[in-house]
Design a protein around this motif. Structure first.
Motif, PDB file in Angstrom:
ATOM      1  N   ILE A  47       0.840  -1.195   0.000  1.00 47.11           N
ATOM      2  CA  ILE A  47       0.000   0.000   0.000  1.00 47.11           C
ATOM      3  C   ILE A  47       0.878   1.250   0.000  1.00 47.11           C
ATOM      4  O   ILE A  47       1.879   1.331   0.712  1.00 47.11           O
ATOM      5  CB  ILE A  47      -0.964  -0.012   1.210  1.00 47.11           C
ATOM      6  N   SER A  48       0.514   2.224  -0.822  1.00 46.14           N
ATOM      7  CA  SER A  48       1.269   3.468  -0.893  1.00 46.14           C
ATOM      8  C   SER A  48       0.897   4.374   0.277  1.00 46.14           C
ATOM      9  O   SER A  48      -0.163   4.234   0.892  1.00 46.14           O
ATOM     10  CB  SER A  48       0.983   4.193  -2.213  1.00 46.14           C
ATOM     11  N   GLY A  49       1.778   5.332   0.567  1.00 40.99           N
ATOM     12  CA  GLY A  49       1.505   6.266   1.650  1.00 40.99           C
ATOM     13  C   GLY A  49       0.254   7.089   1.397  1.00 40.99           C
ATOM     14  O   GLY A  49      -0.521   7.361   2.324  1.00 40.99           O
ATOM     15  N   GLU A  50       0.040   7.477   0.132  1.00 40.04           N
ATOM     16  CA  GLU A  50      -1.144   8.274  -0.199  1.00 40.04           C
ATOM     17  C   GLU A  50      -2.419   7.483   0.018  1.00 40.04           C
ATOM     18  O   GLU A  50      -3.382   7.984   0.623  1.00 40.04           O
ATOM     19  CB  GLU A  50      -1.065   8.751  -1.653  1.00 40.04           C
ATOM     20  N   HIS A  51      -2.437   6.253  -0.460  1.00 40.16           N
ATOM     21  CA  HIS A  51      -3.634   5.434  -0.283  1.00 40.16           C
ATOM     22  C   HIS A  51      -3.864   5.127   1.190  1.00 40.16           C
ATOM     23  O   HIS A  51      -5.008   5.103   1.655  1.00 40.16           O
ATOM     24  CB  HIS A  51      -3.498   4.129  -1.077  1.00 40.16           C
ATOM     25  N   LEU A  52      -2.799   4.887   1.924  1.00 36.95           N
ATOM     26  CA  LEU A  52      -2.922   4.610   3.355  1.00 36.95           C
ATOM     27  C   LEU A  52      -3.560   5.796   4.073  1.00 36.95           C
ATOM     28  O   LEU A  52      -4.515   5.631   4.839  1.00 36.95           O
ATOM     29  CB  LEU A  52      -1.548   4.309   3.951  1.00 36.95           C
ATOM     30  N   ALA A  53      -3.064   6.994   3.803  1.00 39.04           N
ATOM     31  CA  ALA A  53      -3.598   8.184   4.468  1.00 39.04           C
ATOM     32  C   ALA A  53      -5.049   8.425   4.082  1.00 39.04           C
ATOM     33  O   ALA A  53      -5.888   8.784   4.925  1.00 39.04           O
ATOM     34  CB  ALA A  53      -2.738   9.402   4.114  1.00 39.04           C
ATOM     35  N   ASN A  54      -5.374   8.230   2.803  1.00 42.89           N
ATOM     36  CA  ASN A  54      -6.749   8.437   2.348  1.00 42.89           C
ATOM     37  C   ASN A  54      -7.707   7.452   3.001  1.00 42.89           C
ATOM     38  O   ASN A  54      -8.819   7.822   3.400  1.00 42.89           O
ATOM     39  CB  ASN A  54      -6.826   8.317   0.827  1.00 42.89           C
ATOM     40  N   LEU A  55      -7.287   6.200   3.104  1.00 38.74           N
ATOM     41  CA  LEU A  55      -8.156   5.186   3.697  1.00 38.74           C
ATOM     42  C   LEU A  55      -8.344   5.437   5.191  1.00 38.74           C
ATOM     43  O   LEU A  55      -9.463   5.336   5.715  1.00 38.74           O
ATOM     44  CB  LEU A  55      -7.570   3.801   3.449  1.00 38.74           C
ATOM     45  N   GLN A  56      -7.280   5.784   5.882  1.00 40.57           N
ATOM     46  CA  GLN A  56      -7.396   6.102   7.307  1.00 40.57           C
ATOM     47  C   GLN A  56      -8.346   7.282   7.520  1.00 40.57           C
ATOM     48  O   GLN A  56      -9.182   7.268   8.430  1.00 40.57           O
ATOM     49  CB  GLN A  56      -6.014   6.423   7.880  1.00 40.57           C
ATOM     50  N   SER A  57      -8.239   8.290   6.661  1.00 44.61           N
ATOM     51  CA  SER A  57      -9.103   9.468   6.784  1.00 44.61           C
ATOM     52  C   SER A  57     -10.553   9.116   6.517  1.00 44.61           C
ATOM     53  O   SER A  57     -11.465   9.570   7.236  1.00 44.61           O
ATOM     54  CB  SER A  57      -8.627  10.550   5.815  1.00 44.61           C
ATOM     55  N   LEU A  58     -10.804   8.307   5.485  1.00 45.69           N
ATOM     56  CA  LEU A  58     -12.173   7.909   5.166  1.00 45.69           C
ATOM     57  C   LEU A  58     -12.837   7.206   6.351  1.00 45.69           C
ATOM     58  O   LEU A  58     -13.996   7.483   6.685  1.00 45.69           O
ATOM     59  CB  LEU A  58     -12.175   6.978   3.957  1.00 45.69           C
ATOM     60  N   LEU A  59     -12.120   6.297   6.969  1.00 43.32           N
ATOM     61  CA  LEU A  59     -12.699   5.530   8.069  1.00 43.32           C
ATOM     62  C   LEU A  59     -12.908   6.406   9.306  1.00 43.32           C
ATOM     63  O   LEU A  59     -13.888   6.239  10.034  1.00 43.32           O
ATOM     64  CB  LEU A  59     -11.802   4.332   8.390  1.00 43.32           C
ATOM     65  N   PRO A 187      -2.765  -6.839   1.828  1.00 41.78           N
ATOM     66  CA  PRO A 187      -1.710  -7.670   1.237  1.00 41.78           C
ATOM     67  C   PRO A 187      -1.495  -7.457  -0.258  1.00 41.78           C
ATOM     68  O   PRO A 187      -0.428  -7.774  -0.771  1.00 41.78           O
ATOM     69  CB  PRO A 187      -2.177  -9.101   1.536  1.00 41.78           C
ATOM     70  N   PHE A 188      -2.503  -6.916  -0.959  1.00 43.39           N
ATOM     71  CA  PHE A 188      -2.335  -6.603  -2.382  1.00 43.39           C
ATOM     72  C   PHE A 188      -2.225  -5.095  -2.619  1.00 43.39           C
ATOM     73  O   PHE A 188      -2.382  -4.631  -3.753  1.00 43.39           O
ATOM     74  CB  PHE A 188      -3.501  -7.177  -3.195  1.00 43.39           C
ATOM     75  N   GLY A 189      -1.961  -4.330  -1.564  1.00 41.65           N
ATOM     76  CA  GLY A 189      -1.945  -2.889  -1.702  1.00 41.65           C
ATOM     77  C   GLY A 189      -3.358  -2.348  -1.861  1.00 41.65           C
ATOM     78  O   GLY A 189      -4.346  -3.052  -1.657  1.00 41.65           O
ATOM     79  N   ALA A 190      -3.459  -1.069  -2.231  1.00 39.71           N
ATOM     80  CA  ALA A 190      -4.772  -0.438  -2.397  1.00 39.71           C
ATOM     81  C   ALA A 190      -4.920   0.216  -3.761  1.00 39.71           C
ATOM     82  O   ALA A 190      -5.846   0.984  -3.977  1.00 39.71           O
ATOM     83  CB  ALA A 190      -5.010   0.585  -1.295  1.00 39.71           C
ATOM     84  N   HIS A 191      -4.012  -0.097  -4.686  1.00 39.32           N
ATOM     85  CA  HIS A 191      -4.107   0.472  -6.034  1.00 39.32           C
ATOM     86  C   HIS A 191      -5.425   0.075  -6.689  1.00 39.32           C
ATOM     87  O   HIS A 191      -6.157   0.920  -7.222  1.00 39.32           O
ATOM     88  CB  HIS A 191      -2.927   0.014  -6.888  1.00 39.32           C
ATOM     89  N   ASP A 192      -5.756  -1.220  -6.686  1.00 36.37           N
ATOM     90  CA  ASP A 192      -7.002  -1.680  -7.300  1.00 36.37           C
ATOM     91  C   ASP A 192      -8.201  -1.062  -6.607  1.00 36.37           C
ATOM     92  O   ASP A 192      -9.168  -0.635  -7.257  1.00 36.37           O
ATOM     93  CB  ASP A 192      -7.095  -3.206  -7.239  1.00 36.37           C
ATOM     94  N   LEU A 193      -8.158  -1.012  -5.290  1.00 39.17           N
ATOM     95  CA  LEU A 193      -9.283  -0.507  -4.514  1.00 39.17           C
ATOM     96  C   LEU A 193      -9.598   0.940  -4.881  1.00 39.17           C
ATOM     97  O   LEU A 193     -10.743   1.289  -5.182  1.00 39.17           O
ATOM     98  CB  LEU A 193      -8.958  -0.623  -3.018  1.00 39.17           C
ATOM     99  N   PHE A 194      -8.601   1.806  -4.893  1.00 29.53           N
ATOM    100  CA  PHE A 194      -8.837   3.228  -5.151  1.00 29.53           C
ATOM    101  C   PHE A 194      -8.990   3.540  -6.637  1.00 29.53           C
ATOM    102  O   PHE A 194      -9.569   4.570  -6.991  1.00 29.53           O
ATOM    103  CB  PHE A 194      -7.711   4.070  -4.551  1.00 29.53           C
ATOM    104  N   ASN A 195      -8.495   2.669  -7.488  1.00 33.72           N
ATOM    105  CA  ASN A 195      -8.637   2.886  -8.929  1.00 33.72           C
ATOM    106  C   ASN A 195      -9.828   2.139  -9.519  1.00 33.72           C
ATOM    107  O   ASN A 195      -9.978   2.076 -10.740  1.00 33.72           O
ATOM    108  CB  ASN A 195      -7.347   2.508  -9.648  1.00 33.72           C
ATOM    109  N   LEU A 196     -10.673   1.582  -8.644  1.00 32.00           N
ATOM    110  CA  LEU A 196     -11.933   0.955  -9.039  1.00 32.00           C
ATOM    111  C   LEU A 196     -11.710  -0.191 -10.018  1.00 32.00           C
ATOM    112  O   LEU A 196     -12.458  -0.368 -10.984  1.00 32.00           O
ATOM    113  CB  LEU A 196     -12.881   2.006  -9.640  1.00 32.00           C
ATOM    114  N   LEU A 197     -10.690  -0.996  -9.729  1.00 27.81           N
ATOM    115  CA  LEU A 197     -10.390  -2.167 -10.546  1.00 27.81           C
ATOM    116  C   LEU A 197     -10.899  -3.412  -9.822  1.00 27.81           C
ATOM    117  O   LEU A 197     -10.471  -3.703  -8.701  1.00 27.81           O
ATOM    118  CB  LEU A 197      -8.890  -2.282 -10.798  1.00 27.81           C
ATOM    119  N   LEU A 198     -11.799  -4.107 -10.451  1.00 22.31           N
ATOM    120  CA  LEU A 198     -12.393  -5.317  -9.883  1.00 22.31           C
ATOM    121  C   LEU A 198     -11.654  -6.508 -10.471  1.00 22.31           C
ATOM    122  O   LEU A 198     -11.916  -6.937 -11.585  1.00 22.31           O
ATOM    123  CB  LEU A 198     -13.885  -5.367 -10.210  1.00 22.31           C
ATOM    124  N   ARG A 199     -10.697  -7.028  -9.696  1.00 24.75           N
ATOM    125  CA  ARG A 199      -9.774  -8.035 -10.181  1.00 24.75           C
ATOM    126  C   ARG A 199      -9.801  -9.265  -9.268  1.00 24.75           C
ATOM    127  O   ARG A 199      -9.812  -9.131  -8.042  1.00 24.75           O
ATOM    128  CB  ARG A 199      -8.352  -7.452 -10.176  1.00 24.75           C
TER     129      ARG A 199
END
Length: 241
Positions: A47-59, A187-199
């Motif tokens: 998980i990238s620092g940007e995605h981590l911070a965004n997810l923590q803020s959302l919750l 474990p797979f990072g958050a790139h797919d999650l924030f980029n709306l990729l259903l994989r």
């Protein structure tokens, strides 16, 4: 090789030619098949620092989810997280511009206790949670026993168990630590999650791909979240990765 999968009343057909995938989708499902990274690369994502911070803020900004995280933290269970749709849908809602809304379906609490594998312990924890927040659909599963149901090798931790889940975006968990900070397991990072990729996750990219397809159909993700892009690795479908 051709692999056909049913999505709703239409079909997704992957026609493999020199590693290229062509999507032919029935009339009730829009043709959204995005190019994706190989399964081997997804397995190594962090998980990238940007995605981590965004997810923590959302919750933190979601009163009901933050309350649920606080309640679960009070259980003091080892390696314990709220995961799956509880986290995934919060991000997908945000990325679609939807208002904050309660979790739809189960609130999946996962933990890892090798010496407490009896399923009755999970039921007792669910009852305890329901007494504190009865309007949430609590589901508690000790991941130390779930490999038996899924016919996998034993998992080493809750995060390791998530590596065997059907979608990369679903394999994300959150908890509140002793200092009150929101911690994320992805474990797979958050790139797919924030980029709306259903994989599909690596464990579901080939032999179990039909299970992934049925989940997409039954949960109506492509209808509920129209900006999602379906990602299938053609090499994995062909048995090459």
């Amino acid at each position: 090789m051709t692999r056909a999968l049913r999505f709703g009343d239409g079909f997704v057909t992957l026609v493999l030619r020199l590693g290229d995938a062509v999507a032919r989708i029935g009339p009730l499902v829009e043709p959204r098949l995005a190019a994706g990274w190989p399964v081997r690369q997804i397995s190594r994502m962090t998980i990238s620092g940007e995605h981590l911070a965004n997810l923590q803020s959302l919750l933190r900004r979601d009163p009901l989810r933050f309350e649920a995280l606080t309640i679960v933290a009070g259980l003091n269970l080892p390696d314990c997280w709220i995961a799956a749709g509880f986290v995934r849908d919060a991000v997908w809602d945000h990325c679609h511009g939807f208002p904050v809304r309660p979790p739809l379906g189960d609130v999946d609490v996962i933990w890892f206790g090798e010496d407490q594998r009896d399923e009755s312990i999970d039921r007792e924890i669910e009852q305890r949670l329901s007494r504190q927040r009865p309007h949430l659909a609590w589901s508690v599963k000790n991941q130390a026993r779930m490999h038996l149901r899924n016919a996998d090798v034993p998992y080493a931790s809750a995060a390791d168990a998530m590596r065997h889940w059907p979608e990369t975006a679903t394999a994300t968990g959150a908890r509140i630590d002793e200092a009150g900070a929101v911690r994320i397991a992805a474990p797979f990072g958050a790139h797919d999650l924030f980029n709306l990729l259903l994989r599909p996750g690596p464990a579901f990219a080939a032999e179990k791909l039909s299970i992934f397809a049925e989940r997409v159909r039954s949960k109506r993700w492509l209808e509920r979240y129209p900006r999602l892009q379906l990602v299938v690795d053609p090499f994995a479908v062909a048995g090459g990765g």
